[in-house]
Write an enzyme that holds these catalytic residues in place. Structure first.
Site, mmCIF file in Angstrom:
data_model
loop_
_atom_site.group_PDB
_atom_site.id
_atom_site.type_symbol
_atom_site.label_atom_id
_atom_site.label_comp_id
_atom_site.label_asym_id
_atom_site.label_seq_id
_atom_site.Cartn_x
_atom_site.Cartn_y
_atom_site.Cartn_z
ATOM 1 N N ASP A 19 2.462 -4.787 8.403
ATOM 2 C CA ASP A 19 1.243 -3.985 8.351
ATOM 3 C C ASP A 19 0.069 -4.951 8.273
ATOM 4 O O ASP A 19 -0.027 -5.741 7.325
ATOM 5 C CB ASP A 19 1.285 -3.050 7.132
ATOM 6 N N TYR A 78 -10.409 0.834 10.656
ATOM 7 C CA TYR A 78 -11.672 1.093 9.958
ATOM 8 C C TYR A 78 -12.002 0.093 8.859
ATOM 9 O O TYR A 78 -12.970 0.279 8.140
ATOM 10 C CB TYR A 78 -11.727 2.526 9.417
ATOM 11 N N LYS A 79 -11.193 -0.965 8.742
ATOM 12 C CA LYS A 79 -11.499 -1.998 7.745
ATOM 13 C C LYS A 79 -12.230 -3.148 8.450
ATOM 14 O O LYS A 79 -13.391 -2.998 8.815
ATOM 15 C CB LYS A 79 -10.208 -2.439 7.061
ATOM 16 N N ARG A 86 -12.108 -5.107 -6.831
ATOM 17 C CA ARG A 86 -11.761 -5.652 -5.528
ATOM 18 C C ARG A 86 -13.024 -5.943 -4.723
ATOM 19 O O ARG A 86 -13.878 -5.067 -4.582
ATOM 20 C CB ARG A 86 -10.887 -4.620 -4.816
ATOM 21 N N PHE A 122 0.853 -1.184 0.000
ATOM 22 C CA PHE A 122 0.000 0.000 0.000
ATOM 23 C C PHE A 122 0.892 1.238 0.000
ATOM 24 O O PHE A 122 1.818 1.359 0.804
ATOM 25 C CB PHE A 122 -0.939 0.007 1.208
#
Lengths: 424, 424
Positions: free
Chosen positions: B198, B223-224, B383, B128
């Site tokens: 991560d 927040y995922k 995705r 990312f």
């Protein structure tokens, strides 16, 4: 001056109606807006809307449709109106400590480029500690030196030819003393020194003109006089002449020129946008926006200048009443009497019992706070913040009356007021 | 496999009841919990309580009475249960980017002390981007070098005697490919290299055992799959053997050993507490706590192992149905078929129209997202994230049916699905 006089002042107060923008419990006189601003009436509904509609119903679409991604900039532009900053130069993001790290790192890089022989940072010994810690850690990392001085030693410190950066908090958190931002900035620039201002106790509390003072960098707090809620995002401002000069070290994707191109190499966005780092807490940011709106609501009534007039009238009254009605109880005024040197708080010291007196007042609904001294030149402090948006002159009368009763009765000596809490 | 079979799988699903912990709009099939988790049913009331009671009524007293000051640690301890971390080793705070800066800086300092000849960081080219940007800026500052490789080149990269740190995201955000954390960590340690993980797409999505893998540092996203709300605070974990070895550079007052002594010099707290920096956004942190609770609610039903079983069943089904029912439409599977190499998402590529197909699906209530390719080895991606807490097998059936219709009808070619938004 008596209670009737105070009521008369409230009746004449052109800002009186702004009090209705806040939820303040009956029986509470809140003198701690310099620590955590009171709850605006609009916040709960707005936060609920963000949670149930923007997040719950609209989900990821809100990054676009609700302006989430732009929110640090739009709220930053609202804060800009309170601190003399141009649109597009201020971001609401992260914490004050983290924003200070960004701008102090940038100031260090800019200074190192143009004046490699300068490697000292000067600050005040009684600056808010997190500012000193951030500077200390940065100096340790870079082989720089942090020098701490008393306020009256700043002019002398500017003569140091190794000095690169002057880092000051505009209004001191312990004493309420305020620097002359324009004069200090000018003196620093004349000495070849960059200035970083912390506006934690200034933004929304006193008029600030970063552009007029030609300041270099500034950071500030969202949860004090901006009424943004506990731990609200902070803000960061960079003078446009510096903004594009270097990367700041927290080079996250929100500071990238094209964050959704997802390229592997960092290309900083132009201007203040590069002072963003990662994704921001949208629910807390929505609450901050409501808080900033309460301060902007004073604009039709004269804005920060009108708030300042009332703030000085409130603190003048508090000082006068304390000296008249609490005389003989060993209280010392720590905050300057001179208007030009006073923020929006009044601090008192006492050789004994400062912590317990504050606790006894809190039990009576008069909420101030306590800040520990260092046992040497800096005494224990009873701290009272005056937010003119929601405080009136009658509140000041009653606060002093409670203080008088706590002192005269010796109530503060009770054991329950002398137990220490984790957070003071 | 048909719709009836999918309904039968839902009827047998031991985790089915957990879906009721969430607010999901009728007609929405939410396949983007890997970008922003859905709203837990408990969150709105809890957030309202924090706003109106803890802030509005109790004001600054809540720093003690509501546990605000400890909240990053208490929420951190809850997250710890999902990632194989011991109590007292994890903090919920700041953003992933900022936490990565802290741990990468610490890893760099520790490595520089014990192996001064090592000054390279290796990561994946398709990591990312914010992780790469943070590492790039740190390397630029320190005179280190960031080397980007493809996943199959990592073993070779570990042979580099200048390599100090391997920085990887456990589950790749673009492809859904998952590393074997224990094996990679072991190989890195054997080569004298520290590993920073991560967990943005792992925490709450797949079983993680930081302690068992003997990892060095980890960060992750709130927040995922932790369902903490837009921009929820992130988390940071440090192996206890490293935690006290150095200051991390964001040395704010919340990381101080005695923050309310307000001393001017920094004394880092022992352990993970020194990885805190400034005041945290309490409203967003309360929402994160509600989100983490939804994942912990699976513990009586088998916890992360049970969630993982269902996640693999969902993604297996999605892959099978896409290949069966969307055959001939040019979709390629990007995510590994091998269970041990797959996270909780399925990514597809297509030579044309990936963005527009995703938009057409969103218009039908099937919410996935799009990630741009680089025009070279990494294609544009459709995705689809599968959160077993709130997705069922029938949802998968309908999602694929919508995808089939969008492709067969050519609906995605409409202009409204080809307009780019700022945030993808």
């Amino acid at each position: 001056m008596n209670l009737q006089d105070c009521r008369a002042l409230d009746a004449q107060d052109p800002l009186r109606a702004l009090r209705d923008l806040f939820e303040i419990a009956d029986g509470t006189i809140y003198l701690d807006g310099n620590s955590l601003g009171a709850l605006p009436r609009a916040t709960a509904a707005r936060v609920a809307e963000v949670v149930t509609q923007e997040w719950g119903r609209d989900l990821i679409r809100s990054w676009n449709s609700a302006g989430w991604f732009e929110k640090p900039r739009t709220v930053g532009d609202q804060i800009a109106r309170l601190i003399g900053a141009a649109p597009g130069t201020t971001i609401a993001t992260d914490s004050t400590s983290i924003n200070l790290f960004k701008v102090l790192s940038a100031a260090l890089r800019i200074s190192a480029q143009r004046s490699p022989g300068r490697w000292r940072i000067v600050s005040e010994r009684s600056n808010f500690p997190t500012d000193l810690y951030i500077a200390e850690a940065l100096c340790k990392d870079k082989g720089w030196e942090l020098v701490l001085v008393e306020p009256h030693e700043i002019a002398e410190a500017l003569k140091d030819e190794k000095l690169a950066i002057l880092m000051l908090t505009h209004v001191n958190y312990r004493t309420g003393a305020m620097h002359d931002m324009a004069a200090v900035t000018q003196a620093a620039h004349d000495a070849g020194v960059l200035v970083v201002w912390d506006l934690a106790h200034s933004a929304g509390a006193v008029p600030v003109d970063l552009t007029g003072a030609d300041a270099d960098f500034a950071v500030g707090c969202g949860y004090k006089y901006l009424n943004g809620g506990p731990g609200a995002p902070a803000f960061v401002w960079v003078n446009p002449r510096h903004a594009d000069q270097c990367w700041q070290p927290l080079a996250g994707w929100w500071g990238h020129d094209k964050p959704f191109a997802f390229t592997p190499d960092y290309q900083p966005a132009p201007g203040i946008v590069r002072y963003q780092c990662g994704t921001q807490p949208m629910i807390s940011l929505a609450a901050l926006e409501c808080g900033v709106a309460t301060v902007l609501a004073a604009e039709p009534h004269g804005g920060m200048a009108a708030l300042r007039r009332k703030s000085l009238a409130l603190t003048d009254l508090f000082i006068a009443l304390v000296e008249e009605r609490c005389a003989g109880h060993g209280l010392q005024l720590v905050t300057p009497r001179e208007h030009g040197q006073r923020g929006s708080q009044v601090c008192l010291s006492r050789s004994e019992g400062a912590y317990a007196i504050v606790q006894a007042l809190i039990a009576r609904g008069v909420i101030g706070d306590y800040r520990a001294g260092d046992g040497a030149g800096h005494p224990d402090i009873l701290r009272f913040g005056f937010t003119p948006l929601y405080l009136g002159f009658e509140d000041v009368w009653h606060a002093v009356e409670h203080l008088r009763q706590v002192l005269e009765s010796g109530e503060w000596r009770r054991p329950e007021f002398n137990r220490q809490h984790a957070v003071t």
